[in-house]
Design an enzyme around this catalytic site. Structure first.
Site, PDB file in Angstrom:
ATOM      1  N   HIS A 161       0.825  -1.205   0.000  1.00  0.00           N
ATOM      2  CA  HIS A 161       0.000   0.000   0.000  1.00  0.00           C
ATOM      3  C   HIS A 161       0.865   1.263   0.000  1.00  0.00           C
ATOM      4  O   HIS A 161       0.635   2.187  -0.792  1.00  0.00           O
ATOM      5  CB  HIS A 161      -0.901  -0.010   1.228  1.00  0.00           C
TER       6      HIS A 161
ATOM      7  N   GLU B 218       1.033   3.914  -3.188  1.00  0.00           N
ATOM      8  CA  GLU B 218       0.551   5.296  -3.019  1.00  0.00           C
ATOM      9  C   GLU B 218       1.633   6.320  -3.353  1.00  0.00           C
ATOM     10  O   GLU B 218       1.368   7.323  -4.028  1.00  0.00           O
ATOM     11  CB  GLU B 218       0.045   5.507  -1.596  1.00  0.00           C
TER      12      GLU B 218
ATOM     13  N   LYS C 150       2.428   6.246  -7.139  1.00  0.00           N
ATOM     14  CA  LYS C 150       1.313   6.836  -7.881  1.00  0.00           C
ATOM     15  C   LYS C 150       1.421   8.364  -7.873  1.00  0.00           C
ATOM     16  O   LYS C 150       1.246   9.026  -8.908  1.00  0.00           O
ATOM     17  CB  LYS C 150       0.014   6.384  -7.221  1.00  0.00           C
ATOM     18  N   ASN C 151       1.735   8.926  -6.698  1.00  0.00           N
ATOM     19  CA  ASN C 151       1.916  10.380  -6.585  1.00  0.00           C
ATOM     20  C   ASN C 151       3.054  10.862  -7.472  1.00  0.00           C
ATOM     21  O   ASN C 151       2.958  11.891  -8.146  1.00  0.00           O
ATOM     22  CB  ASN C 151       2.210  10.772  -5.134  1.00  0.00           C
TER      23      ASN C 151
END
Length: 440
Positions: free
Chosen positions: A308, A312, A315-316
């Site tokens: 996770h 995350e 992705k940013n």
């Protein structure tokens, strides 16, 4: 017919909320071994049947006491009812009647664990958490000295094996199975908590005409989501341990992998983040990601948590690169993921050339509901049925919740940015595994 809390139930919840939670470490959670006995699982059930209602009660009280009318928002009230209903199901589950002989056996520790139980039963202070940071009530309790140093915890431990090699009565196994089914039901009920609370915050912001949340609500969300991680960790671990008795993997104890391979998880997160990026922007080929990692780095961790956090942050980074350089660019700058292994931490650095963040905006990155997306998407409660599935951007939850996951077992997530160039995110993972989860 919809469920409704009774006055008597709320009184009971108020009573349980007076008790502090008991912190557990990752190392303690693996003490069960590969195949926990019926007696050991029963002791675990007894611990959780006391511990989980305390944690749920704290959340019910806090949701009911939120300031400035936030507690009146429909979505917040819905979440409060979920927690109260789960509390009721746990506290009313009938317990088996045991003979005095069985009770004595349950209190007797397993012979094979006696040589190292003292070491494994110790927890150390969580190095990433200031004392009391994630507690609803920071008033000192007489039996508590901070994270991982509880005088009372010795008498209330779920991770102590209990078996003398004999058979256990069938009532214990039947209760274990019923308890695990109840936990599974509670876990499913709470799947949409993150998005439903986010919806409640949006309702409140619209009603109050606020652009940002204040420090009190930010602190509440930190406590609430950290507590949720802890509750789901204990539930997920117990359900997996119960299931593990029938099929086991030598590298797994519940949902904890004793040999989590960092390179494999990083590679998977890179592929997932690039796929989501291509899908969101309609790209033929998302920005490339270079991974520098020794393939032999293994350590004890929860793979779901690490996946996770990596997903995350990546992705940013990819979003920043695409939006800074434009979707039509033929070749994007490469984002680098570098993994270093130290004696204390395994550190993962994610470096992008996505234009960076202004220094004045860096504190806002850790604020819930802060997003650089022009329009926050409508929140679909079903989007969060999986703990870790997320759209490309728009909710402002990715980094704050990833930092909570990192801090939960003694790590941290830090960000350094060069405006006009790019951002470096440092994910620290504590490999000592004895630091206590934050007490809620």
């Amino acid at each position: 017919m919809s469920w409704k809390a009774t006055e008597k139930l709320m009184d009971t919840i108020g009573h349980y909320a007076n008790f502090p939670a008991t912190g557990v470490s990752l190392r303690q959670m693996v003490q069960f071994g590969e195949r926990p006995s019926t007696g050991t699982l029963f002791r675990a059930s007894q611990f959780l049947s006391e511990e989980l209602p305390i944690r749920l009660a704290h959340r019910v009280q806090e949701l009911g006491d939120l300031p400035e009318g936030l507690n009146e928002m429909p979505s917040i009230r819905k979440v409060k009812d979920w927690y109260a209903q789960s509390f009721e199901e746990l506290t009313t589950l009938p317990k088996p009647s045991l003979t005095s002989e069985v009770r004595k056996r349950l209190l007797r520790p397993a012979k094979q664990s006696s040589g190292h139980s003292r070491i494994l039963s110790q927890t150390t202070h969580n190095p990433s958490i200031p004392q009391g940071k994630y507690r609803s009530d920071t008033k000192a309790n007489g039996n508590e000295n901070g994270n991982g140093d509880r005088k009372s915890s010795m008498s209330k431990r779920y991770y102590v094996a209990a078996d003398d090699g004999g058979d256990w009565p069938p009532e214990l196994n039947a209760y274990n199975m019923k308890f695990a089914q109840t936990l599974e039901k509670i876990k499913r009920r709470h799947d949409s908590v993150v998005t439903t609370v986010a919806q409640g915050i949006l309702e409140w912001k619209r009603k109050r005409q606020r652009m940002q949340i204040d420090n009190n609500i930010q602190a509440f969300l930190d406590r609430f989501y950290m507590s949720r991680i802890g509750i789901r960790m204990l539930i997920g671990q117990h359900v997996a341990l119960t299931d593990q008795r029938h099929r086991s993997d030598p590298n797994y104890v519940g949902i904890i992998c004793t040999k989590t391979n960092v390179r494999d998880l990083a590679q998977e997160a890179i592929e997932n983040a690039r796929f989501v990026c291509e899908d969101h922007y309609g790209l033929f080929d998302a920005p490339k990601v270079q991974l520098v990692c020794n393939p032999e780095i293994n350590f004890m961790y929860v793979p779901g948590h690490l996946s996770h956090m990596l997903f995350e942050t990546l992705k940013n980074s990819l979003r920043a690169v695409v939006e800074t350089h434009g979707q039509d660019k033929e070749e994007f700058p490469v984002t680098k993921v570098i993994v270093a292994e130290g004696k204390e931490d395994i550190t993962i650095k994610i470096s992008d050339e996505g234009g960076g963040i202004p220094r004045s905006a860096i504190p806002l990155v850790w604020t819930y509901m802060y997003t650089t997306v022009d329009q926050t998407p409508n929140l679909d409660p079903d989007f969060n049925k999986s703990d870790f599935k997320a759209p490309m951007a728009g909710f402002g939850y990715g980094l704050p919740i990833s930092r909570l996951y990192a801090r939960y077992f003694g790590g941290d997530l830090k960000l350094i940015s060069m405006e006009g160039y790019g951002t470096d995110v440092y994910l620290h993972l504590n490999r000592l595994s004895s630091s206590s989860e934050p007490l809620q």
